[in-house]
Each structure stands twice: as C-alpha cells, then as structure tokens.
Design a protein around this motif. Sequence first.
Motif, mmCIF file in Angstrom:
data_model
loop_
_atom_site.group_PDB
_atom_site.id
_atom_site.type_symbol
_atom_site.label_atom_id
_atom_site.label_comp_id
_atom_site.label_asym_id
_atom_site.label_seq_id
_atom_site.Cartn_x
_atom_site.Cartn_y
_atom_site.Cartn_z
ATOM 1 N N ASP A 67 40.176 46.144 35.356
ATOM 2 C CA ASP A 67 40.792 47.061 36.074
ATOM 3 C C ASP A 67 39.703 47.495 37.301
ATOM 4 O O ASP A 67 38.960 48.626 36.797
ATOM 5 C CB ASP A 67 41.726 48.313 35.715
ATOM 6 C CG ASP A 67 42.198 49.049 36.746
ATOM 7 O OD1 ASP A 67 41.949 49.151 37.730
ATOM 8 O OD2 ASP A 67 43.381 49.742 36.386
ATOM 9 N N ASN A 68 39.520 46.667 38.188
ATOM 10 C CA ASN A 68 37.966 47.168 39.041
ATOM 11 C C ASN A 68 38.443 48.378 39.580
ATOM 12 O O ASN A 68 37.346 49.154 39.850
ATOM 13 C CB ASN A 68 38.059 46.166 40.052
ATOM 14 C CG ASN A 68 37.436 44.820 39.414
ATOM 15 O OD1 ASN A 68 36.822 45.106 37.966
ATOM 16 N ND2 ASN A 68 37.433 43.857 40.006
ATOM 17 N N TRP A 94 29.757 31.939 36.863
ATOM 18 C CA TRP A 94 30.045 33.256 36.783
ATOM 19 C C TRP A 94 30.022 33.627 35.059
ATOM 20 O O TRP A 94 29.946 35.045 34.824
ATOM 21 C CB TRP A 94 31.772 33.341 36.912
ATOM 22 C CG TRP A 94 32.633 32.696 36.113
ATOM 23 C CD1 TRP A 94 32.997 31.542 36.127
ATOM 24 C CD2 TRP A 94 33.204 33.115 34.848
ATOM 25 N NE1 TRP A 94 34.099 31.320 35.126
ATOM 26 C CE2 TRP A 94 34.222 32.325 34.364
ATOM 27 C CE3 TRP A 94 33.072 34.394 34.181
ATOM 28 C CZ2 TRP A 94 34.881 32.663 33.036
ATOM 29 C CZ3 TRP A 94 34.104 34.722 33.099
ATOM 30 C CH2 TRP A 94 34.875 33.544 32.630
ATOM 31 N N ASP A 99 35.635 36.896 35.133
ATOM 32 C CA ASP A 99 34.827 36.755 36.438
ATOM 33 C C ASP A 99 35.121 38.012 37.187
ATOM 34 O O ASP A 99 36.045 38.958 36.536
ATOM 35 C CB ASP A 99 34.881 35.645 37.063
ATOM 36 C CG ASP A 99 36.589 35.502 37.676
ATOM 37 O OD1 ASP A 99 36.737 34.602 38.539
ATOM 38 O OD2 ASP A 99 37.351 36.053 37.440
ATOM 39 N N ARG A 100 34.690 38.294 38.257
ATOM 40 C CA ARG A 100 34.743 39.406 39.175
ATOM 41 C C ARG A 100 35.930 40.034 39.551
ATOM 42 O O ARG A 100 36.361 41.199 39.255
ATOM 43 C CB ARG A 100 33.931 39.356 40.535
ATOM 44 C CG ARG A 100 32.522 39.126 40.272
ATOM 45 C CD ARG A 100 31.936 38.991 41.808
ATOM 46 N NE ARG A 100 30.347 38.750 41.742
ATOM 47 C CZ ARG A 100 29.798 37.606 42.121
ATOM 48 N NH1 ARG A 100 30.596 36.987 42.760
ATOM 49 N NH2 ARG A 100 28.523 37.783 42.207
ATOM 50 N N ASP A 101 36.723 39.246 39.668
ATOM 51 C CA ASP A 101 38.361 39.493 40.068
ATOM 52 C C ASP A 101 39.374 39.214 39.017
ATOM 53 O O ASP A 101 40.531 39.360 39.328
ATOM 54 C CB ASP A 101 38.737 38.970 41.571
ATOM 55 C CG ASP A 101 38.692 37.337 41.354
ATOM 56 O OD1 ASP A 101 38.902 36.757 42.514
ATOM 57 O OD2 ASP A 101 38.656 37.039 40.338
ATOM 58 N N GLY A 143 40.004 36.384 37.763
ATOM 59 C CA GLY A 143 41.037 35.138 37.938
ATOM 60 C C GLY A 143 40.669 34.053 37.101
ATOM 61 O O GLY A 143 41.390 33.017 36.698
ATOM 62 N N SER A 201 33.402 45.573 40.353
ATOM 63 C CA SER A 201 33.907 44.354 40.940
ATOM 64 C C SER A 201 33.006 43.495 41.287
ATOM 65 O O SER A 201 33.187 42.239 41.782
ATOM 66 C CB SER A 201 34.925 44.599 42.202
ATOM 67 O OG SER A 201 34.106 45.479 43.058
ATOM 68 N N SER A 202 31.544 43.813 41.297
ATOM 69 C CA SER A 202 30.484 42.727 41.783
ATOM 70 C C SER A 202 29.867 42.006 40.398
ATOM 71 O O SER A 202 29.199 41.113 40.547
ATOM 72 C CB SER A 202 29.405 43.556 42.307
ATOM 73 O OG SER A 202 29.764 44.236 43.515
#
Length: 126
Positions: A73-74, A105, A52-54, A56, A30-31
Amino acid sequence: QVQLVESGGGLVQAGDSLRLSCAASGLTLSSYAMGWFRQAPGKERALVVGIDRDGGRTYYTDSVKGRFTISRDNAKNTVSLQMNSLKPEDTAVYYCAARNYRLTWYSLSPNDYNYWGQGTQVTVSS
C-alpha cells in the motif's frame, strides 16, 4: 533517516497463518521494489517474495508459491506478507528490504537492496 520496521512474527503451529507487515519511513516507498527475505540458522539470507514499485509484478520462490502473498500500500508506505499453511521449514528471521532499480525490478542478491528492516522471528512448530 530511512527506517523499515517489521512486525507480526511469532510462534505458530504447522498449518497456521501469520501476516507480516513492514512500515517504511524516511523514503517514498513507491520508488522502491520491495522484498521479503528470510534467514534460518546456519543458512544464507534468501529472497522469499518480491513486488515491484506499483505492485503489478511479483516474485515467489517455489517453496512458498500458493501459500504466501505479498502486497503493498504505497499510500500508507507499507508492505505486507500473508503467510498461510505454514510449515516448520518456514522458520526463520524475516526481513523486509527496499530496492531502488532502473531495469530489473527484483534481485535474488541481498547486496542489491538499499535498505533493510531489523527482522522479525517466525517460528513454526510441528
């Protein structure tokens, strides 16, 4: 020790689908922004899709828009690439890569990614 392990490649016919997976260990996924690159014989490694990280924001190179979908899927530390309507020109070794960023990103440059998987071969026959 950070590891990115790709799976799901193979030999398919034009029009078929494949789903690639990238399992990460030794890092908190997730980072990181994630990207799938591909490299065909005699060509440079190029970014195909990014997320990107999340999850979005996503990036798709023009040639795969509408056919490929990246997801992550973090909680499971995995990133997937769903590839539909495959074409012979999609034939390449596919690599997942992780990018730790502050501002922008995604990057088209492989040099801007911190970790790489070993790659998985995708071959599409006509």
